[in-house]
Design an enzyme around this catalytic site. Structure first.
Site, PDB file in Angstrom:
ATOM      1  N   HIS A  93       0.863  -1.195   0.000  1.00  0.00           N
ATOM      2  CA  HIS A  93       0.000   0.000   0.000  1.00  0.00           C
ATOM      3  C   HIS A  93       0.896   1.241   0.000  1.00  0.00           C
ATOM      4  CE1 HIS A  93      -2.811   3.061   1.276  1.00  0.00           C
ATOM      5  NE2 HIS A  93      -3.773   2.246   0.880  1.00  0.00           N
ATOM      6  N   GLU A 165      -3.736   1.689  -7.481  1.00  0.00           N
ATOM      7  CA  GLU A 165      -4.075   2.787  -6.572  1.00  0.00           C
ATOM      8  C   GLU A 165      -3.160   3.984  -6.838  1.00  0.00           C
ATOM      9  OE1 GLU A 165      -6.407   1.572  -2.981  1.00  0.00           O
ATOM     10  OE2 GLU A 165      -4.334   1.575  -2.354  1.00  0.00           O
TER      11      GLU A 165
HETATM   12  P1  PGA Z   1      -9.418   6.088  -0.007  1.00  0.00           P
HETATM   13  O1  PGA Z   1      -8.247   5.028   0.294  1.00  0.00           O
HETATM   14  O2  PGA Z   1     -10.586   5.300  -0.495  1.00  0.00           O
HETATM   15  O3  PGA Z   1      -9.655   6.746   1.314  1.00  0.00           O
HETATM   16  O4  PGA Z   1      -8.893   7.017  -1.035  1.00  0.00           O
HETATM   17  C1  PGA Z   1      -7.970   3.975  -0.567  1.00  0.00           C
HETATM   18  C2  PGA Z   1      -6.807   3.202  -0.035  1.00  0.00           C
HETATM   19  O5  PGA Z   1      -5.947   3.767   0.644  1.00  0.00           O
HETATM   20  O6  PGA Z   1      -6.708   1.985  -0.249  1.00  0.00           O
END
Ligand code: PGA
Length: 249
Positions: A93, A165
């Site tokens: 992440h 992401e």
């Molecule tokens: P968010 O986070 O939906 O708050 O943007 C996504 C994540 O960190 O996996």
């Protein structure tokens, strides 16, 4: 195939909130439209597992040690997570890559250790705003994937899920467009094809994460090229999260 929706609570929920959350979630989640994995903080995992026992809701961890066992103060092993009934783990992440300086080499070792212990890995990749502005999105994703998945056996990819992401979209309120995500998913499948096989490239699930909310989730999560979502902030709101997981198509 059902969509896979993953909730990442990050370091937010208190134990008393976990109880109310899971009781409500388990009683109202239909399980018809999506498979759901919820990732609480480590200390709340046993309680969350207890509250979801017998339901279709799966529990994931937000992190795992790259080491198997030993003098690693503060770490939690894959084997411990497995013993608590955890089935999935988030690895790579951007919070961990950036705030905890996790390298692709470490991420690769974490993935191998987690897989060896029977956990499914949700591997997060994505570019920064500077990468995006200089049109390096695809190179960044390719490099992360090649280094993170290096040395894995093809059959191990069956237990790997990729979450695209983009860093500029996480917690910012700025989500990627459907086209952005579909293009990133194509690149991810191409990298898997080149490094593994056509089957692996076809079968791997590719999720999107970054500021998913009740207004924008529908086109993102209903796209045929996107297999599901990783949801941070909004997943803390049980009603909003239920609305998404019960209505995604
Ligand atoms: P968010 O986070 O939906 O708050 O943007 C996504 C994540 O960190 O996996």
């Amino acid at each position: 195939m059902k969509k896979l929706i993953v909730a990442n609570f990050k370091m937010n929920e208190q134990p008393n909130e976990v109880k109310q959350y899971f009781i409500k979630f388990v009683s109202q989640f239909t399980g018809v439209r999506a498979d759901v994995v919820i990732c609480p903080t480590f200390v709340n995992i046993p309680f969350a597992r207890f509250l979801t026992d017998g339901s279709v809701v799966k529990i994931g961890a937000q992190n795992v040690s790259d080491e198997e066992q030993g003098a690693f103060t503060g770490e939690v092993s894959a084997k411990m997570l497995k013993a608590y009934g955890v089935e999935y783990v988030l690895i790579g992440h951007s919070d961990r890559r950036i705030k905890f300086k996790e390298s692709d080499k470490l991420i690769n070792k974490k993935i191998k250790t987690a897989l060896k212990n029977g956990l499914k890995c949700i591997v997060c990749v994505g570019e920064s705003l500077a990468d995006r502005n200089t049109e390096q999105t695809y190179e960044v994703i390719r490099k992360q994937l090649e280094e993170d998945l290096r040395g894995l056996y093809e059959n191990e990819l069956e237990s790997v899920i990729i979450a695209y992401e983009p860093i500029w979209a996480i917690g910012t309120g700025n989500n990627a467009s459907v086209k952005d995500v579909e293009n990133a998913a194509k690149v991810i499948r191409k990298v898997i094809l080149e490094n593994f096989s056509e089957k692996a490239s076809r079968d791997i699930q590719v999720l999107y994460g970054g500021s998913i909310n009740e207004k924008n989730y529908s086109p993102l999560l209903n796209s045929a090229g996107i297999d599901g979502g990783l949801i941070g902030g909004l997943s803390l709101n049980v009603n909003a999260f239920l609305n998404i997981v019960n209505s995604v198509k």
